[in-house]
Design an enzyme around this catalytic site. Structure first.
Site, short mmCIF file in Angstrom:
data_model
loop_
_atom_site.label_atom_id
_atom_site.label_comp_id
_atom_site.label_asym_id
_atom_site.label_seq_id
_atom_site.Cartn_x
_atom_site.Cartn_y
_atom_site.Cartn_z
N TYR A 97 0.85 -1.33 0.36
CA TYR A 97 0.04 0.14 -0.24
C TYR A 97 0.63 1.62 0.22
O TYR A 97 0.70 2.19 0.77
CB TYR A 97 -0.79 -0.16 1.31
CG TYR A 97 -1.38 -0.95 1.68
CD1 TYR A 97 -2.41 -1.60 0.29
CD2 TYR A 97 -2.05 -2.06 2.81
CE1 TYR A 97 -3.36 -2.65 0.21
CE2 TYR A 97 -2.74 -3.42 2.78
CZ TYR A 97 -3.07 -3.39 1.31
OH TYR A 97 -4.16 -4.70 1.73
N HIS A 98 2.41 1.16 -0.58
CA HIS A 98 2.90 2.79 -0.88
C HIS A 98 2.50 2.95 -2.58
O HIS A 98 3.85 3.21 -2.88
CB HIS A 98 4.06 2.10 -0.84
CG HIS A 98 4.33 1.72 0.87
ND1 HIS A 98 5.78 0.79 1.45
CD2 HIS A 98 3.51 1.59 1.81
CE1 HIS A 98 5.49 0.58 2.58
NE2 HIS A 98 3.84 1.22 2.90
N PRO A 99 1.51 3.19 -3.19
CA PRO A 99 1.49 4.08 -4.53
C PRO A 99 2.22 5.49 -4.52
O PRO A 99 2.09 5.90 -3.42
CB PRO A 99 0.64 4.11 -4.87
CG PRO A 99 -0.49 3.92 -3.83
CD PRO A 99 0.26 3.12 -2.19
#
Length: 563
Positions: free
Chosen positions: A468-470
């Protein structure tokens, strides 16, 4: 008529920082717009409930990727924070600045002035480190950062660190300071037992300022222009369409999915893509929405031979006791994210800084908090943090309620696949050290039968999850870079009075969780926007293995295991 001086779109990890810092000047007016609502909720504020807001539509945009070709066509979740605090209100609260080399890479790629020495003072300004200020850490900033509970509450935390040392890796006393590489205690954004989101840290102390107006429930459709000058935004609220204007600047802080989509709906992006869906082109910037980067991770799980893991705390009775203690005292197992030991290592010799990250959890469970299997277990969340695969974010219409097409292109570069093979083998070796012998039972995932390159590749494709690190979809860069959306002052190329400030502006992803560098970016950008002198550089030294060109770790492992 103009409604404010600075108009900020998005009250997330960056937007709350900007609103707080810019409104410190009583002579300017600031409007902060947020599509979601309040962050006042027990499941947001209680650290150990971290999986709940992420799985609640009220707090999550609920984006998904299209089928990913490198993952056998799997559709991947891409949760993004919705509400005050944005993703800092739904994340895992892990505080990782990244390695100095990560930030230096930004300047090397064309983001002039964005190097580690220039950015370290802004990390310090943001932070109130529980251990006090030093040449790396801040002691009086808005953002509380601690090291969780006492690791001695569960011996598995220390056993993991000891296993890393036995495997030949260094220890680090502060991975956010002099030395990232190594095994040590993990840091988290928790303030007196409560989640320290940017809403809590920055917005709450500032929200009663007369020159700051916060408007929630506002879905911004596009930026408004007079010629090539940004003058405001159009938004929906309560079923009606409104416009709000700025005298000085419009700043997009809607995140790595939201900011490029607002730009595209406003006519800023690849001209051919915009014309295809009937959007008039304001500025032909092909880099908008491109360069999408993310971290992947797997849950490497073992049964635990001793009944000491968090799996014993998953019953409704135990959860109730943990929650009651937290409500009364803001301490105990409810006051931590449970990732209290960690590691950063290099995949191979020739890499100057770490590219693998470990989160250790003294339990075996899924991210939604359900047990992975009956009985006791432990796991590490692990993955390579410097992928070469690149994806994209593209709108499919001018409707702000229609989610964009998100394609990460995970594992579509050969080096990324090879890094995963190395990661699995290093992880198995670390967890196979004698420090884990008394606790380590059967390997549940990947499983002892997964050994060959082909078996590892298949298991990774089927098991890997987004961390969850776009990021990186509106990158800063030099004028000669056709895909650089912003200049080094975060200004959008081809138009005036429009900036982007959030994790989308990173030229490349950092080694670690993104909340800390996003806050740092907003702190520095606030000075650039306000026209202030930037803080003096801090040339504090940073450790790299002096033999990094020739060795992958500092010494041979104390114990080798067969693969």
């Amino acid at each position: 008529m103009r409604d404010c001086d600075f108009l900020i779109v998005g009250a997330g990890s960056a937007g709350c920082v900007l609103a707080s810092r810019l409104s410190e000047d009583p002579d300017v007016s600031v409007i902060l717009m947020e599509a979601g609502g309040s962050d006042r909720s027990v499941i947001v504020q209680m650290p150990s409930a971290l999986s709940m807001p992420m799985n609640t539509r009220r707090f999550n945009w609920g984006y998904q990727s299209v089928p990913e070709p490198g993952l056998d066509g799997r559709v991947m979740d891409c949760p993004r924070g919705l509400g005050l605090g944005g993703s800092s209100s739904i994340n895992g609260m892990v505080y990782v600045r990244g390695h100095a080399e990560d930030i230096n890479q930004w300047e090397a790629s064309g983001a002039s002035g964005w190097n580690y020495a220039a950015c370290l003072p802004y990390y310090q300004r943001a932070e109130s480190w529980y251990g006090g200020a030093d040449k790396y850490r801040g002691g009086s900033g808005p953002l509380a950062v601690c090291a969780g509970n006492d690791m001695r509450l569960n011996p598995l935390y220390q056993a993991f660190i000891d296993a890393g040392l036995e495997a030949g890796y260094p220890a680090t006393s502060d991975y956010n300071g002099f030395q990232q590489e190594g095994f040590g205690q993990m840091h988290m954004t928790v303030d007196k037992g409560q989640r320290a989101s940017t809403s809590h840290a920055y917005l709450k102390p500032a929200r009663n300022r007369p020159n700051l107006r916060i408007i929630t429930g506002t879905l911004v459709s596009k930026v408004l222009f007079e010629g090539d000058c940004a003058i405001g935004v159009e938004y929906e609220k309560d079923g009606n369409v409104f416009q709000v204007f700025s005298r000085t600047e419009v700043i997009l802080s809607a995140g790595s999915i939201g900011s490029p989509t607002v730009l595209q709906r406003s006519g800023i992006g690849a001209a051919s893509d915009l014309q295809e869906i009937g959007i008039p082109v304001i500025s032909d910037l092909p880099g908008v929405g491109k360069n999408l980067q993310d971290h992947l991770e797997v849950y490497f799980q073992y049964r635990c031979l001793e009944p000491i893991s968090l799996n014993s705390k998953l019953s409704l009775w135990n959860k109730g006791l943990i929650g009651l203690r937290w409500l009364l005292f803001k301490d105990g197992l409810g006051a931590t994210n449970h990732f209290e030991s960690c590691a950063f290592i290099r995949t191979k010799a020739g890499r100057r800084s770490p590219d693998i990250q470990y989160h250790f959890l003294p339990g075996a469970m899924r991210y939604d908090g359900r047990a992975a299997f009956d009985g006791h277990g432990f796991q590490v969340h692990v993955g390579p943090n410097k992928p070469l695969s690149r994806g994209s974010v593209n709108i499919i219409s001018d409707n702000p309620r229609e989610h964009p097409k998100v394609l990460f292109n995970y594992l579509t570069v050969r080096e990324d696949i090879e890094d995963w093979r190395t990661t699995i083998r290093h992880t198995r070796e670390i967890l196979g050290q004698s420090a884990m012998d008394k606790y380590r039972g059967e390997e549940i995932g990947p499983g002892a039968e997964v050994q060959t390159d082909e078996q590892i590749d298949h298991w990774v494709r089927q098991s890997v999850e987004s961390a969850y690190h776009p990021s990186c979809t509106c990158k800063m860069g030099r004028d000669s870079d056709a895909y650089a959306v912003l200049d080094a002052d975060c200004r959008v190329r081809g138009v005036d009075r429009l900036r982007v400030v959030d994790s989308s502006i990173f030229p490349s992803i950092t080694n670690g969780n993104l909340n800390a560098p996003t806050i740092m970016v907003a702190e520095r950008a606030a000075d650039l926007i306000a026209g202030k002198d930037v803080l003096d550089v801090n040339d504090a030294p940073v450790w790299c293995d002096p033999k990094w060109q020739d060795q992958q770790r500092i010494k041979s492992p104390a114990r080798k295991i067969s693969s």
